[in-house]
Motif scaffolding. Structure first.
Motif, PDB file in Angstrom:
ATOM      1  N   TYR A 241       0.841  -1.194   0.000  1.00 16.46           N
ATOM      2  CA  TYR A 241       0.000   0.000   0.000  1.00 16.46           C
ATOM      3  C   TYR A 241       0.875   1.241   0.000  1.00 16.46           C
ATOM      4  O   TYR A 241       2.072   1.188   0.259  1.00 16.46           O
ATOM      5  CB  TYR A 241      -0.937   0.015   1.218  1.00 16.46           C
ATOM      6  N   TYR A 244      -1.734   7.577   1.779  1.00 18.06           N
ATOM      7  CA  TYR A 244      -2.409   8.663   1.067  1.00 18.06           C
ATOM      8  C   TYR A 244      -2.499   9.909   1.949  1.00 18.06           C
ATOM      9  O   TYR A 244      -2.401  11.031   1.476  1.00 18.06           O
ATOM     10  CB  TYR A 244      -3.797   8.202   0.633  1.00 18.06           C
ATOM     11  N   TYR A 252      -4.582   7.242   6.425  1.00 23.58           N
ATOM     12  CA  TYR A 252      -5.358   6.874   5.238  1.00 23.58           C
ATOM     13  C   TYR A 252      -4.385   6.214   4.262  1.00 23.58           C
ATOM     14  O   TYR A 252      -3.367   6.795   3.889  1.00 23.58           O
ATOM     15  CB  TYR A 252      -5.978   8.136   4.646  1.00 23.58           C
ATOM     16  N   LYS A 254      -3.943   3.472   0.665  1.00 24.40           N
ATOM     17  CA  LYS A 254      -4.564   2.836  -0.491  1.00 24.40           C
ATOM     18  C   LYS A 254      -3.614   1.805  -1.066  1.00 24.40           C
ATOM     19  O   LYS A 254      -2.389   1.920  -0.937  1.00 24.40           O
ATOM     20  CB  LYS A 254      -4.892   3.870  -1.571  1.00 24.40           C
ATOM     21  N   CYS A 255      -4.192   0.817  -1.718  1.00 21.64           N
ATOM     22  CA  CYS A 255      -3.381  -0.206  -2.378  1.00 21.64           C
ATOM     23  C   CYS A 255      -2.517   0.436  -3.459  1.00 21.64           C
ATOM     24  O   CYS A 255      -2.915   1.405  -4.105  1.00 21.64           O
ATOM     25  CB  CYS A 255      -4.293  -1.273  -2.999  1.00 21.64           C
ATOM     26  N   TYR A 258      -4.208   0.779  -6.722  1.00 18.26           N
ATOM     27  CA  TYR A 258      -5.510   1.439  -6.640  1.00 18.26           C
ATOM     28  C   TYR A 258      -5.885   2.024  -8.005  1.00 18.26           C
ATOM     29  O   TYR A 258      -5.080   2.703  -8.651  1.00 18.26           O
ATOM     30  CB  TYR A 258      -5.460   2.536  -5.585  1.00 18.26           C
ATOM     31  N   ASP A 263      -9.389  -1.702  -5.646  1.00 15.21           N
ATOM     32  CA  ASP A 263      -9.941  -0.505  -5.005  1.00 15.21           C
ATOM     33  C   ASP A 263      -9.763  -0.543  -3.485  1.00 15.21           C
ATOM     34  O   ASP A 263     -10.481   0.138  -2.751  1.00 15.21           O
ATOM     35  CB  ASP A 263     -11.439  -0.366  -5.331  1.00 15.21           C
ATOM     36  N   TRP A 264      -8.766  -1.343  -3.007  1.00 14.20           N
ATOM     37  CA  TRP A 264      -8.594  -1.483  -1.552  1.00 14.20           C
ATOM     38  C   TRP A 264      -8.092  -0.174  -0.955  1.00 14.20           C
ATOM     39  O   TRP A 264      -7.156   0.457  -1.465  1.00 14.20           O
ATOM     40  CB  TRP A 264      -7.583  -2.591  -1.264  1.00 14.20           C
ATOM     41  N   LEU A 265      -8.755   0.241   0.112  1.00 10.31           N
ATOM     42  CA  LEU A 265      -8.302   1.395   0.877  1.00 10.31           C
ATOM     43  C   LEU A 265      -8.782   1.240   2.315  1.00 10.31           C
ATOM     44  O   LEU A 265      -9.721   0.490   2.606  1.00 10.31           O
ATOM     45  CB  LEU A 265      -8.784   2.716   0.274  1.00 10.31           C
ATOM     46  N   ARG A 267      -9.121   3.676   6.131  1.00  5.64           N
ATOM     47  CA  ARG A 267      -8.967   4.972   6.804  1.00  5.64           C
ATOM     48  C   ARG A 267      -9.288   4.793   8.283  1.00  5.64           C
ATOM     49  O   ARG A 267     -10.338   4.242   8.635  1.00  5.64           O
ATOM     50  CB  ARG A 267      -9.905   6.014   6.179  1.00  5.64           C
ATOM     51  N   ASN A 283     -12.764  -0.696   2.237  1.00  2.00           N
ATOM     52  CA  ASN A 283     -13.392  -1.136   0.991  1.00  2.00           C
ATOM     53  C   ASN A 283     -13.419  -2.648   0.829  1.00  2.00           C
ATOM     54  O   ASN A 283     -13.862  -3.132  -0.200  1.00  2.00           O
ATOM     55  CB  ASN A 283     -12.677  -0.518  -0.216  1.00  2.00           C
ATOM     56  N   HIS A 286      -8.538  -7.130  -1.036  1.00  4.23           N
ATOM     57  CA  HIS A 286      -7.750  -6.792  -2.214  1.00  4.23           C
ATOM     58  C   HIS A 286      -8.224  -7.633  -3.400  1.00  4.23           C
ATOM     59  O   HIS A 286      -8.557  -8.815  -3.255  1.00  4.23           O
ATOM     60  CB  HIS A 286      -6.260  -7.082  -1.976  1.00  4.23           C
TER      61      HIS A 286
END
Length: 807
Positions: A241, A244, A252, A254-255, A258, A263-265, A267, A283, A286
């Protein structure tokens, strides 16, 4: 010039200015010696101090170089150049290379000052670093490599180094220093020297949700725990990851793939009302795949590894780096580099036992509290001044040496055998050093450490410091024996002791194993080494004469080498019983094995480990001796077993009395016919065991049975349970909560920067410096084609032409 030069020294004289030659040195104390042109400033200072034949400690206060300067007309005028650091030393040698044809020697003016010891509480402030030459470990073993390996500023994964560069700001020790007691400090196993080198460790995991996935609403105690959980999840899944957003109240991520197939994230935010961190957005799983398989993982950095191996390091700080690599591979299924594993180990040690620099600062505070809580304990600290440029730092000192002994150990020695064994062992730490240990033995053959010292190496000054404090505070009885190796520094310290370690107050004796090793090193004849050892083990004069004659027949040089040692120092038959049967320093080496883990941790943790481990030793032995005394036993287990065996062997011995006082006997063994003389009044037996061990041998038992005498009269008091119990009578005192300790008011101590280990491996780039040195030696470059200076034949304009092309 062949790499050396003659150094002329004018000491404590006069500097005359404004002469026809410029500056001139004058001194009645003039001497000279040859020095290498690679000599460092510290080596020069040490050599100057050793050249001053003075019984008092001296320190070099100033060095001035008579700098020759070529003036108009080719004349030489002399100026003064102070030598204060390595740069000025190298500049001096460089000037000498250029002017040696006209001025073939280096002349320096040196001022010395006497070092005075000033006692402040338990501290001694000294200014002498003469002889502080560390005897480095020359072994290329993996253990030594781990001990001296030092990583750079950055890890492969971008980690910062173990510690940032030292700053001038020094923080005084406070109760915030970690003073908890890891299990390692209380773990005591006197059989540790027989333990396997690489113990197996159980895997330790991080607890997450049952399926390993995060869920919205999951709570964590801190930001650190959130990041650790995300890293652990990422490593376990084999994904990665990017951060972000990273704020004090938000994290926060994200992959890395992404919007490129995933769309893996996740927070997480700080919830003020709940005082915890909570997953606020997630989300789900993975959906990306890793295109390439890597043996390492970018998120598996040294900090993560350090947290994972913390339980292992708490148990064994000397854990091997390859064991850490194996543990990480077993747990995370990744194989990290040796460098990353080494960094992780250092960080874990610093997290558990405090940082290396912090440890030096907190050491005098802890020692002062220990002495307050446990009076009559001894702590002696020697310090050196710390300079900031040419000015001495105020309130900050360099820790030079420290000697300590706990009150229960001091009192225990009064009831032990009057014999000590001393030896030193290197420390495997960020800073070089040596741990000196003094060990005694109780009447049940149990090891009793009685004193320790942390020093810079094994030099004459170091051993004088250790033996002086040992004699002054711990080993105060006369008639004691001391066993050590034949190190010349120990010999010098014994000679400086003023008779404290010489007959009749003490008998200094050598370890027979070191004698054998020295003989082998001197003559390279392995088949005679055993014969030399047998000479040392000779219990009777007749036995010694036989073995000595055998050695002399093989070469007179071998016998003369043994004669130079002095029979009293190493032959059992001539030591008058002061060895108590001990021929080696194996007791100290057993302690070195037990303290092996402590040699890898910061200085304060090492000292505290001796405190808690000895507390554990005294508690166990006190309980054992109490139970044995309550069971009605008069003597220790060792003596009881000895007497039982002697009684079994006494049955086939014929006894003849030779005087009416029942003191002198002639005994003969039936099976061999050997005849021995036994004198009960003098407590001697031709066999040797009686006077060596102070316990009745089988011949004494046979004589006592024949004449109806009580054999117990001939057992030394040290073997009685009443004395063995007294060894462990005094207890260690708990030090309490550090928050309640009074503030430390003495100087802040820092590590000696000269003792910091340098990394092994490929050296730094020195090609440019080497080229500059070679040009200085060769002089100006002269073209062999045109005769001009400043260029070579290959770059000559007559050869290349205006355009630079070859003609």
């Amino acid at each position: 010039m062949e790499g050396t030069t003659n150094l002329v020294v004018y000491s404590n004289g006069e500097i005359i200015h404004n002469t026809d030659e410029g500056v001139r040195f004058v001194s009645q104390n003039l001497f000279s010696f040859v020095v290498p042109c690679t000599m460092t400033l510290m080596e020069l200072q040490n050599g100057l101090c050793k050249s001053m034949e003075n019984s008092t400690l001296m320190k070099v206060s100033r060095i001035l170089y008579q700098n020759p300067i070529v003036v108009f007309g080719g004349l030489i005028q002399f100026d003064v150049m102070p030598i204060t650091d390595e740069a000025s030393m190298q500049n001096m040698f460089q000037i000498h290379r250029q002017t040696q044809m006209r001025h073939p020697q280096i002349e320096v003016y040196v001022e010395f000052e006497t070092v005075e010891a000033v006692a402040v509480q338990n501290d001694t402030d000294i200014h002498d670093d003469r002889g502080a030459v560390y005897e480095g470990m020359n072994s290329d073993s993996e253990e030594d490599f781990e001990a001296t390996y030092e990583a750079g500023d950055e890890d492969e994964d971008g980690d910062a180094g173990v510690e940032a560069a030292a700053e001038n700001v020094v923080v005084r020790p406070s109760s915030s220093q970690p003073m908890d007691v890891p299990p390692f400090m209380r773990e005591l196993n006197l059989e540790a020297m027989h333990a396997p080198e690489f113990p197996e460790y159980t895997n330790i995991g991080i607890t997450d949700a049952e399926d390993g996935e995060f869920r919205i609403g999951m709570e964590y105690s801190s930001r650190k725990s959130v990041v650790a959980a995300i890293r652990s999840f990422t490593i376990a899944k084999g994904v990665d990851y990017e951060v972000y957003e990273s704020e004090p109240q938000t994290f926060y991520a994200k992959c890395k793939m992404y919007r490129r197939g995933c769309d893996w994230l996740i927070r997480a935010s700080l919830i003020q009302k709940k005082c915890c961190w909570e997953i606020r957005r997630y989300n789900g799983r993975h959906t990306c795949t890793i295109g390439t398989i890597s043996q390492d993982h970018s998120k598996l950095d040294s900090d993560t590894v350090a947290d994972a191996i913390r339980p292992l390091v708490e148990t064994d700080p000397s854990i091997k780096v390859k064991s850490i690599i194996a543990e990480v591979q077993s747990r995370f299924n990744y194989t990290i580099s040796y460098r990353k594993a080494w960094l992780a180990k250092q960080k874990s040690i610093a997290n558990i036992f405090s940082g290396w620099e912090d440890s030096y600062q907190a050491l005098p505070w802890w020692l002062s509290i220990m002495v307050q809580k446990m009076p009559r304990s001894v702590v002696q600290i020697e310090t050196c001044p710390l300079y900031n440029g040419n000015e001495e730092a105020q309130g900050v000192k360099i820790l030079h040496r420290v000697f300590w002994s706990f009150n229960p150990c001091i009192r225990a020695f009064r009831h032990c055998k009057p014999l000590v064994q001393v030896d030193g062992t290197h420390l495997y730490k960020k800073y070089k050093g040596t741990l000196l240990v003094d060990v005694a033995q109780d009447g049940n053959q149990n090891i009793v450490p009685i004193a320790f010292a942390l020093v810079e190496g094994e030099t004459a000054d170091v051993w004088h410091f250790f033996l002086r404090n040992l004699r002054m505070y711990v080993v105060r009885k006369d008639g004691v024996g001391m066993i050590s190796d034949r190190h010349e520094s120990i010999r010098a310290a014994v000679n400086r002791s003023g008779g404290d370690w010489q007959p009749p107050r003490a008998w200094w004796m050598f370890c027979i194993r070191h004698i054998g090793s020295n003989f082998l090193r001197a003559f390279k004849v392995p088949h005679l080494q055993k014969l030399v050892v047998n000479i040392g083990y000779s219990r009777m004069v007749e036995e010694y004469n036989i073995n000595y004659k055998r050695l002399e027949e093989r070469g007179e040089a071998y016998a003369r080498w043994c004669d130079a040692i002095g029979r009293r120092h190493w032959v059992l038959a001539f030591n008058e019983g002061h060895r108590w049967g001990h021929m080696t320093t194996n007791l100290v080496e057993c302690i070195n094995s037990v303290l092996k883990g402590a040699r890898n941790i910061p200085v304060l943790a090492l000292v505290r480990a001796t405190y808690y481990r000895l507390n554990e030793l005294f508690m166990r032995k006190s309980a054992q001796t109490h139970e044995r005394k309550r069971a009605g036993y008069t003597y220790s287990v060792f003596v009881q077993q000895w007497i039982e065996v002697s009684m079994q062997q006494a049955g086939n011995i014929v006894v003849h009395r030779f005087d009416r006082r029942n003191e002198v006997f002639e005994v003969r063994k039936i099976t061999t016919g050997n005849v021995l003389v036994l004198d009960l009044a003098r407590r001697t037996c031709d066999y040797g065991h009686f006077q060596v061990e102070r316990i009745p041998c089988r011949h004494v038992i046979a004589c006592c049975a024949n004449q109806r005498l009580d054999w117990q009269l001939y057992v030394h008091d040290v073997y009685k349970m009443t004395e063995v119990r007294e060894v462990y009578r005094f207890e260690f005192t708990p030090l309490g909560d550090p928050d309640t300790w009074p503030a430390y008011e003495g100087p802040t101590l820092v590590a000696n920067p000269r003792l910091r280990r340098t990394s092994k491996g490929r050296p730094k780039l020195t090609r440019y410096l080497n080229e500059m040195d070679s040009r200085d030696i060769r002089g100006p470059q002269i073209c062999r084609l045109c005769g001009a200076q400043g260029h070579s034949r290959s770059r000559c304009p007559q050869r290349t032409g205006p355009s630079g092309a070859g003609s």
